[in-house]
Design a protein around this motif. Sequence first.
Motif, PDB file in Angstrom:
ATOM      1  N   SER A 226       0.852  -1.187   0.000  1.00 52.36           N
ATOM      2  CA  SER A 226       0.000   0.000   0.000  1.00 52.36           C
ATOM      3  C   SER A 226       0.881   1.228   0.000  1.00 52.36           C
ATOM      4  O   SER A 226       1.751   1.382   0.856  1.00 52.36           O
TER       5      SER A 226
ATOM      6  N   THR B  53       2.768   1.396  -5.943  1.00 55.64           N
ATOM      7  CA  THR B  53       2.176   0.143  -5.474  1.00 55.64           C
ATOM      8  C   THR B  53       2.375  -0.957  -6.505  1.00 55.64           C
ATOM      9  O   THR B  53       2.707  -2.102  -6.159  1.00 55.64           O
TER      10      THR B  53
ATOM     11  N   GLN C 299      -1.455   4.622   5.055  1.00 58.50           N
ATOM     12  CA  GLN C 299      -1.606   3.253   4.578  1.00 58.50           C
ATOM     13  C   GLN C 299      -1.523   2.301   5.766  1.00 58.50           C
ATOM     14  O   GLN C 299      -0.904   2.635   6.788  1.00 58.50           O
TER      15      GLN C 299
ATOM     16  N   SER D   3      -5.678   2.200   1.795  1.00 57.22           N
ATOM     17  CA  SER D   3      -4.866   3.311   1.317  1.00 57.22           C
ATOM     18  C   SER D   3      -5.711   4.576   1.370  1.00 57.22           C
ATOM     19  O   SER D   3      -6.886   4.561   0.992  1.00 57.22           O
TER      20      SER D   3
ATOM     21  N   ALA E 181      -4.008   0.231  -2.418  1.00 54.60           N
ATOM     22  CA  ALA E 181      -3.442  -1.019  -1.918  1.00 54.60           C
ATOM     23  C   ALA E 181      -3.720  -2.106  -2.954  1.00 54.60           C
ATOM     24  O   ALA E 181      -4.822  -2.178  -3.511  1.00 54.60           O
TER      25      ALA E 181
END
Length: 528
Positions: free
Chosen positions: A20, A27, A502, A517, A525
């Motif tokens: 995340s 990501t 996160q 996230s 995420a």
Amino acid sequence: MRDFQFPGRSPLRVTEAAASTSHPLATTAAIETLKAGGNAIDAAIAAAAVLAVVEPQSTGIGGDGFMLYAPKGGGQVIAYNGSGRAPRRATVDWYLGQGFNAVPTYGVHAVTYPGLVDAWCRIHADHGSKPLDQLLQPAIRYAEEGYIVADRVAFDWAACAERFAAQANVDPVLFPGGRTPKAGEKMRDPRLAETLRKIAKQGRDGFYKGSVAEDIVSHLQGLGGLHEMEDFAATAGDYVEPISSTYRGAEIFQMPPNNQGITALLMLNILGGFDLGKLDPLSAERLHLEIEAGRLAYRDRNALLGDPRHGAIKSQEMLAKGHADQLRAAIQRDRAMTDLPAATLEHSDTVYLCVVDRDRNAVSLINSTYHSFGSGVVAPKSGVILQNRGSSFRLDPKHPNAIAPGKRPMHTIMPGMAVKDGRVWMPYGVMGGDYQPFGHVHLLTNIIDFGMDPQAALDCGRVFYDFGNVEVERGIPAAAADGLKQRGHAVVEAPEPLGGGQAIQIDHQSGTLTAGSDPRKDGCALGY
């Protein structure tokens, strides 16, 4: 479970691995690294390097970083302090002699040596598995070929327009034609791509020695800075012993001073004496208790924190439960305290990320150049944006955070890690400069006291005590804002979103990962 008729997103729920970050490209880089056989450390470095390119207002290789790492799903937490130091000629007397009554917020005299690249290289050498050259390739590609400016990045970039317009020599790459880029615009920085290539091939020597270091130091010296090649080359981080406190069965780990992580632990110790779970999470009473605990904890932070290598820091005393009991006694549930000085706080830009791999190695990593675009000083050939972390120092020689040769400033960026029953439970973090202790506590109490999943806990509206006012996001109900006013708080609408964050929650029994996230950023995420 969230109400699906309202805007929002569900938490990520997976079994193998999750990452995340505050940007989808970062990501994605983390997930691709994990799928290629890398571990959580590898994925975190790959993601952090991408963020240093695609979120240039928030982070970069001219800044600092901190890491908390829990190997193999256990309860042992390893802490790494990757913060840089002041030049060895930087003294209180020098600044006062130049006519300063405070360390400048921006410009060359706010620049401390950047510790981030050294941190990447050290934690990779000790805990990584894939070659560093491979991990930096996504970042190099985005710097060389270009990336699309995301919406929150454009928002932050535009907020800097007035400050940079006043500069005589605005960096032409970051501000093409003297303007800020719009969301959806393509940006590239070949200078930064070449600098990252040197780091990929030579490790830390590619940054702290040779042409990159010469470009940075000569530029700083040309602006009147006290920086020297020898000090730059000697920049190095340290493994340190993390600090922790318990909150309703969870052990919460933070970085020790010179980091402000102890502020969040003190807030939790104070709030542990209230039964928050019986309150509405968005009620005036819950928010009032959070605000008052924060005011007390920040008072201690502002008076007591600094670099422990330059004077004793009373961490044990600050974390003693008896100290929290004394502070808690000053809180009235129906009235704001009136005998506290207004905290001197500032917002900043930072990136935080977390990764958990299939072996349940958990990484909590945070990076920053402090304020948006740091000091505003950009090394012209290498494209390195230099941080303004030195602006945290004081010019009172008796203060524990007084500037001194080779000293680290009190640092706001703070990764978090939570452990339950002897096993890692959750890497987490909340960005936002001085807001971060508030953010950590708000996130943790949302999850622990109110049973929210990580995504719901991050979505939840926030408040922050700042310069005597209580900043209230638009996600806070009007009744709660009115209730804060009735308790004597000076309530104002938050001028910008409060932080971003996160978190990845680990359920060892079911073998699942649940991640979130923050919607206040562009990120997400992802996992599998």
